[in-house]
Design an enzyme around this catalytic site. Sequence first.
Site, PDB file in Angstrom:
ATOM      1  N   TYR A 178     -11.889   0.349 -12.713  1.00  0.00           N
ATOM      2  CA  TYR A 178     -12.214  -0.974 -13.677  1.00  0.00           C
ATOM      3  C   TYR A 178     -12.818  -1.928 -12.657  1.00  0.00           C
ATOM      4  O   TYR A 178     -13.718  -2.460 -13.168  1.00  0.00           O
ATOM      5  CB  TYR A 178     -10.883  -1.460 -14.309  1.00  0.00           C
ATOM      6  CG  TYR A 178     -11.044  -2.573 -15.112  1.00  0.00           C
ATOM      7  CD1 TYR A 178     -11.524  -2.456 -16.308  1.00  0.00           C
ATOM      8  CD2 TYR A 178     -10.662  -3.875 -14.516  1.00  0.00           C
ATOM      9  CE1 TYR A 178     -11.590  -3.682 -16.847  1.00  0.00           C
ATOM     10  CE2 TYR A 178     -10.731  -4.907 -15.315  1.00  0.00           C
ATOM     11  CZ  TYR A 178     -10.972  -4.989 -16.548  1.00  0.00           C
ATOM     12  OH  TYR A 178     -11.554  -6.143 -17.141  1.00  0.00           O
ATOM     13  N   SER A 200     -16.942 -10.319 -18.192  1.00  0.00           N
ATOM     14  CA  SER A 200     -16.244  -9.624 -16.992  1.00  0.00           C
ATOM     15  C   SER A 200     -14.708  -9.927 -17.002  1.00  0.00           C
ATOM     16  O   SER A 200     -14.173  -9.675 -17.937  1.00  0.00           O
ATOM     17  CB  SER A 200     -17.053 -10.089 -15.485  1.00  0.00           C
ATOM     18  OG  SER A 200     -16.398  -9.468 -14.655  1.00  0.00           O
ATOM     19  N   LYS A 234     -16.562  -4.125 -12.805  1.00  0.00           N
ATOM     20  CA  LYS A 234     -16.466  -5.210 -12.876  1.00  0.00           C
ATOM     21  C   LYS A 234     -17.352  -5.922 -11.886  1.00  0.00           C
ATOM     22  O   LYS A 234     -18.172  -6.999 -12.010  1.00  0.00           O
ATOM     23  CB  LYS A 234     -15.257  -5.926 -13.286  1.00  0.00           C
ATOM     24  CG  LYS A 234     -14.682  -5.687 -14.635  1.00  0.00           C
ATOM     25  CD  LYS A 234     -15.449  -5.993 -15.836  1.00  0.00           C
ATOM     26  CE  LYS A 234     -14.915  -5.566 -17.154  1.00  0.00           C
ATOM     27  NZ  LYS A 234     -15.890  -5.908 -18.186  1.00  0.00           N
TER      28      LYS A 234
END
Length: 276
Positions: A148, A134, A152
């Site tokens: 993004y 991650s 994650k």
Amino acid sequence: MTKTWFITGTSSGLGRLMTEKLLARGDRVAATLRKRGSLDDLKARYGDRLWVAQLDLTETDQIRKVVDAAFSELGRIDVIVSNAGYGLFGAAEELSDSQIERQIATNLMGSIQLIRAALPHLREQEGGRLVQVSSEGGQITYPNFSLYHATKWGIEGFVESVAKEVAPFGIDCLIVEPGPTKTHFASGLDHARSMACYDDTPAGEVRRALASGAFAVKGDASRTADAMVAAVDAEKPPFRLALGSTAYASISQALTERLRLVEEQKEISFSADQTA
């Protein structure tokens, strides 16, 4: 004792470094990448200890076929490393629908389907370790990285739940959270078309910092890869591993602030319970 690893995203960055280090110490690696040829030098040097397959994480059927083939040809695989991914850069309003769909398909859905494809094999062999790469961006946020971060934060929640589901089968999980690290991540960013209205906002500030090089990147890629390998080698690694001083500081600060906010809400939180 040597191990066999399955690692995605091995053409560059942390995936490539891990592959190099593991082969050098005598382990076997099943390495996947999007473009052929990136590992030809390692294949020539290490031969059968390096198994290579082309893989696009947006293709679920391909994920299953590649994972099945790796287990079929290599036998037991001790560690699955879900590493492949990229960053999408731009304020949420600036991003196109196709950019958003590709980001989610690669970073989130691709990682989910990789783990799902590996689980039956790990159960059958009665154990193994799942490693999800991650970032500090799985627990904190920066402007311009909203999608993004969505992937994650999403994959961390998925892995945390899966870890509870598969622990009875001898399968454990590790989430690795590097901070800004000197890899090819920045050069691989997919940039949205910027809008002038964001120039004098936090999004604009981050955009200028990245463009000028003022955005601090303290992490060393080789040392980060070493720390990841060492954590996986440990008998009982931490469930989450922050790597780099930036990740440690930013995650610690974020968790402290979130805990403070929750504690301030205790009275109103309890007031929502049934009274009888």
